[in-house]
Design a protein around this motif. Structure first.
Motif, PDB file in Angstrom:
ATOM      1  N   ASP A 186       0.765  -1.198   0.020  1.00  0.00           N
ATOM      2  CA  ASP A 186      -0.131  -0.006  -0.071  1.00  0.00           C
ATOM      3  C   ASP A 186       1.019   1.130  -0.177  1.00  0.00           C
ATOM      4  N   GLU A 187       0.712   2.240  -0.918  1.00  0.00           N
ATOM      5  CA  GLU A 187       1.570   3.247  -1.098  1.00  0.00           C
ATOM      6  C   GLU A 187       1.484   4.339   0.156  1.00  0.00           C
ATOM      7  N   ASP A 188       0.372   4.344   0.643  1.00  0.00           N
ATOM      8  CA  ASP A 188       0.099   5.066   1.831  1.00  0.00           C
ATOM      9  C   ASP A 188       0.789   4.770   3.146  1.00  0.00           C
ATOM     10  N   THR A 189       0.601   3.444   3.325  1.00  0.00           N
ATOM     11  CA  THR A 189       0.929   2.787   4.522  1.00  0.00           C
ATOM     12  C   THR A 189       2.400   1.972   4.647  1.00  0.00           C
ATOM     13  N   GLY A 190       2.631   1.558   3.510  1.00  0.00           N
ATOM     14  CA  GLY A 190       3.813   0.491   3.419  1.00  0.00           C
ATOM     15  C   GLY A 190       3.262  -0.869   3.808  1.00  0.00           C
ATOM     16  N   THR A 191       2.160  -1.035   4.198  1.00  0.00           N
ATOM     17  CA  THR A 191       1.893  -2.393   4.679  1.00  0.00           C
ATOM     18  C   THR A 191       1.752  -3.417   3.223  1.00  0.00           C
ATOM     19  N   VAL A 192       2.134  -4.495   3.469  1.00  0.00           N
ATOM     20  CA  VAL A 192       1.861  -5.627   2.439  1.00  0.00           C
ATOM     21  C   VAL A 192       0.390  -6.057   2.316  1.00  0.00           C
ATOM     22  N   ILE A 193      -0.210  -5.854   0.971  1.00  0.00           N
ATOM     23  CA  ILE A 193      -1.600  -6.041   0.877  1.00  0.00           C
ATOM     24  C   ILE A 193      -1.739  -7.330  -0.100  1.00  0.00           C
ATOM     25  N   GLY A 194      -0.747  -7.702  -0.775  1.00  0.00           N
ATOM     26  CA  GLY A 194      -0.699  -9.144  -1.595  1.00  0.00           C
ATOM     27  C   GLY A 194       0.413  -9.654  -1.990  1.00  0.00           C
ATOM     28  N   GLN A 195       0.493 -10.794  -2.761  1.00  0.00           N
ATOM     29  CA  GLN A 195       1.760 -11.317  -3.170  1.00  0.00           C
ATOM     30  C   GLN A 195       1.416 -12.365  -4.358  1.00  0.00           C
ATOM     31  N   ALA A 196       2.380 -12.595  -5.194  1.00  0.00           N
ATOM     32  CA  ALA A 196       2.312 -13.528  -5.980  1.00  0.00           C
ATOM     33  C   ALA A 196       3.252 -14.318  -6.577  1.00  0.00           C
ATOM     34  N   PRO A 197       3.288 -15.457  -6.818  1.00  0.00           N
ATOM     35  CA  PRO A 197       4.601 -16.210  -7.426  1.00  0.00           C
ATOM     36  C   PRO A 197       4.980 -15.874  -8.783  1.00  0.00           C
ATOM     37  N   THR A 198       6.262 -16.075  -8.786  1.00  0.00           N
ATOM     38  CA  THR A 198       7.042 -15.692 -10.163  1.00  0.00           C
ATOM     39  C   THR A 198       7.841 -16.836 -10.627  1.00  0.00           C
ATOM     40  N   GLY A 199       8.649 -16.662 -11.786  1.00  0.00           N
ATOM     41  CA  GLY A 199       9.555 -17.585 -12.117  1.00  0.00           C
ATOM     42  C   GLY A 199      10.805 -17.225 -11.516  1.00  0.00           C
ATOM     43  N   ASP A 200      12.034 -17.629 -11.862  1.00  0.00           N
ATOM     44  CA  ASP A 200      13.086 -17.787 -11.133  1.00  0.00           C
ATOM     45  C   ASP A 200      13.829 -16.395 -11.089  1.00  0.00           C
ATOM     46  N   TYR A 201      14.185 -15.832 -10.072  1.00  0.00           N
ATOM     47  CA  TYR A 201      14.893 -14.710 -10.026  1.00  0.00           C
ATOM     48  C   TYR A 201      14.263 -13.355 -10.653  1.00  0.00           C
ATOM     49  N   PRO A 202      13.193 -13.313 -10.146  1.00  0.00           N
ATOM     50  CA  PRO A 202      12.619 -12.106 -10.397  1.00  0.00           C
ATOM     51  C   PRO A 202      13.351 -10.762 -10.348  1.00  0.00           C
ATOM     52  N   ASP A 203      13.142  -9.748 -11.465  1.00  0.00           N
ATOM     53  CA  ASP A 203      14.172  -8.636 -11.563  1.00  0.00           C
ATOM     54  C   ASP A 203      13.572  -7.209 -11.915  1.00  0.00           C
ATOM     55  N   GLY A 204      13.561  -7.128 -13.017  1.00  0.00           N
ATOM     56  CA  GLY A 204      12.741  -5.880 -13.526  1.00  0.00           C
ATOM     57  C   GLY A 204      11.285  -5.859 -13.346  1.00  0.00           C
ATOM     58  N   ILE A 205      10.482  -4.654 -13.584  1.00  0.00           N
ATOM     59  CA  ILE A 205       9.015  -4.646 -13.458  1.00  0.00           C
ATOM     60  C   ILE A 205       8.769  -3.764 -14.498  1.00  0.00           C
ATOM     61  N   ALA A 206       7.605  -4.053 -15.097  1.00  0.00           N
ATOM     62  CA  ALA A 206       6.643  -3.016 -16.056  1.00  0.00           C
ATOM     63  C   ALA A 206       5.251  -2.911 -15.571  1.00  0.00           C
ATOM     64  N   TYR A 207       4.576  -2.070 -16.017  1.00  0.00           N
ATOM     65  CA  TYR A 207       3.094  -1.787 -15.835  1.00  0.00           C
ATOM     66  C   TYR A 207       2.454  -1.552 -17.088  1.00  0.00           C
ATOM     67  N   ASP A 208       1.491  -2.396 -17.287  1.00  0.00           N
ATOM     68  CA  ASP A 208       0.566  -2.227 -18.544  1.00  0.00           C
ATOM     69  C   ASP A 208      -0.692  -1.699 -18.116  1.00  0.00           C
ATOM     70  N   VAL A 265       0.694  -6.510 -14.405  1.00  0.00           N
ATOM     71  CA  VAL A 265       2.275  -6.120 -13.915  1.00  0.00           C
ATOM     72  C   VAL A 265       3.030  -7.155 -14.338  1.00  0.00           C
ATOM     73  N   TRP A 266       4.172  -6.953 -14.993  1.00  0.00           N
ATOM     74  CA  TRP A 266       4.990  -7.940 -15.585  1.00  0.00           C
ATOM     75  C   TRP A 266       6.418  -7.787 -14.734  1.00  0.00           C
ATOM     76  N   THR A 267       6.912  -9.104 -14.347  1.00  0.00           N
ATOM     77  CA  THR A 267       8.089  -9.032 -13.711  1.00  0.00           C
ATOM     78  C   THR A 267       8.890 -10.048 -14.722  1.00  0.00           C
ATOM     79  N   THR A 268      10.446  -9.669 -14.931  1.00  0.00           N
ATOM     80  CA  THR A 268      11.204 -10.252 -15.742  1.00  0.00           C
ATOM     81  C   THR A 268      11.954 -11.219 -14.785  1.00  0.00           C
ATOM     82  N   ASN A 269      11.890 -12.433 -15.250  1.00  0.00           N
ATOM     83  CA  ASN A 269      12.217 -13.573 -14.339  1.00  0.00           C
ATOM     84  C   ASN A 269      13.740 -13.881 -15.008  1.00  0.00           C
ATOM     85  N   GLU A 270      14.690 -13.396 -14.304  1.00  0.00           N
ATOM     86  CA  GLU A 270      16.023 -13.281 -15.097  1.00  0.00           C
ATOM     87  C   GLU A 270      16.556 -14.575 -15.446  1.00  0.00           C
TER      88      GLU A 270
END
Length: 339
Positions: free
Chosen positions: A119-141, A147-152
């Protein structure tokens, strides 16, 4: 197969000629002073370990910095130049991306192979999702709220619903991947695939790879930034200190420039048409873009560990988190443009 290869050869030859032509005009890094003026050095929390990506909410003046070595994200108010909060327990926080319209911050926790939503206002964790191996960069569509994660090392992109944190799909790119960016003009995702030595274009609707563009003269394409309006992609090649400019209208390499050793993060000021390239060596190279050609306006050593950069589109100031500032604490260097 032989017929297809013969058709590709002329295009590759043309690309190599263009690279050579531009390279002859490029100056070596350090050839002219950095067009930057120190503004402030903001003391950061945490230890003197490695920093990685950062992301700015320009309207709220909030900067989010991934402190990879400390497994935390540091939030800084760049207006007051004060640390707002530190969000801990984000295993090897690598990529970070704030989406202001959602009031959310997305973090790749590389140590856990997951995407964490704050949460941008509080910094609290409000969700999570599994990715592939070694997630690195992120982009938003923004068109699809994804949200796209690059799994290096995994060689994949994980596509996550920005609202629900549900995984929508995975794109296999067949080799080690680096940064990803959304191109709003062509409505496509672009990925630097260093394992294949190319730039991949992906349809964000179908998740199909629709084009693969060779990047001749680039060893280990890593950093990626776009000038969508000018139809340009900038690719930093970390193994041979090179920056490639790819023309997205022709899908050919338009220019090649020399930068600091192991270039990492790129930041592009769309309003000023100015590109910043931060390297692991601490060298920052600055280029102006005009008529799809880059001209170096300065290059030099800024600080040890200054391999991460972001630009504030409102002020044109750039920010560089470094493990050790003048007083021995980690610091955020704020620089104003000159020239």
């Amino acid at each position: 197969m032989h017929h297809n290869r013969s058709r590709l050869l002329p295009a590759l030859i043309i690309a190599l000629i263009l690279v050579g032509a531009c390279s002859s005009e490029a100056s070596s890094p350090g050839g002219s002073p950095l067009p930057l003026r120190p503004v402030a050095e903001i003391v950061l929390t945490g230890d003197n370990s490695r920093f990685d990506y950062e992301s700015l909410d320009p309207e709220r003046r909030l900067l989010f910095i991934a402190h990879l070595g400390a497994s935390e994200v540091i939030e800084v108010d760049v207006h007051t130049r004060q640390v707002v909060r530190t969000v801990p327990n984000l295993s090897q926080a690598h990529g970070v991306l704030v989406v202001p319209e959602l009031r959310r911050v997305y973090v790749t926790a590389t140590g856990d192979n997951r995407l964490v939503i704050l949460d941008e206002d509080t910094g609290t964790v409000i969700g999570q999702a599994p990715t592939g191996d070694y997630p690195d960069g992120i982009a938003y569509d923004p068109k699809r709220g994804a949200v796209w994660t690059t799994n290096e090392s995994g060689g994949t992109e994980t596509v996550v619903d920005a609202g629900t944190a549900q995984v929508r799909g995975t794109v296999d790119l067949g080799g080690e991947v680096c940064n990803v960016a959304y191109d709003p003009v062509a409505d496509q995702m672009l990925v630097a695939v260093q394992g294949k030595g190319d730039l991949a274009a992906i349809d964000p609707e179908t998740l199909d790879v629709i084009r693969r563009v060779p990047t001749p003269g680039c060893r280990s394409g890593h950093g990626l930034a776009l000038d969508s309006e000018a139809r340009l992609a900038f690719v930093a090649c970390e193994d041979n200190a090179t920056l490639l400019t790819v023309d997205l209208a022709t899908w050919q390499t338009a220019c090649s420039n020399t930068v600091g050793q192991q270039p990492d993060v790129l930041a592009y000021d769309q309003g000023a048409h100015r590109l910043y390239v931060a390297a692991e060596s601490g060298t920052v190279s600055v280029f102006d873009q005009h008529d799809k050609h880059l001209t170096e306006v300065g290059s030099g050593h800024l600080a040890d560990g200054a391999h991460v950069v972001i630009v504030d589109p409102t002020t044109g100031h750039t920010y560089y988190p470094v493990p050790t500032g003048n007083d021995g604490h980690p610091a955020l260097l704020e620089q104003a443009p000159e020239g």
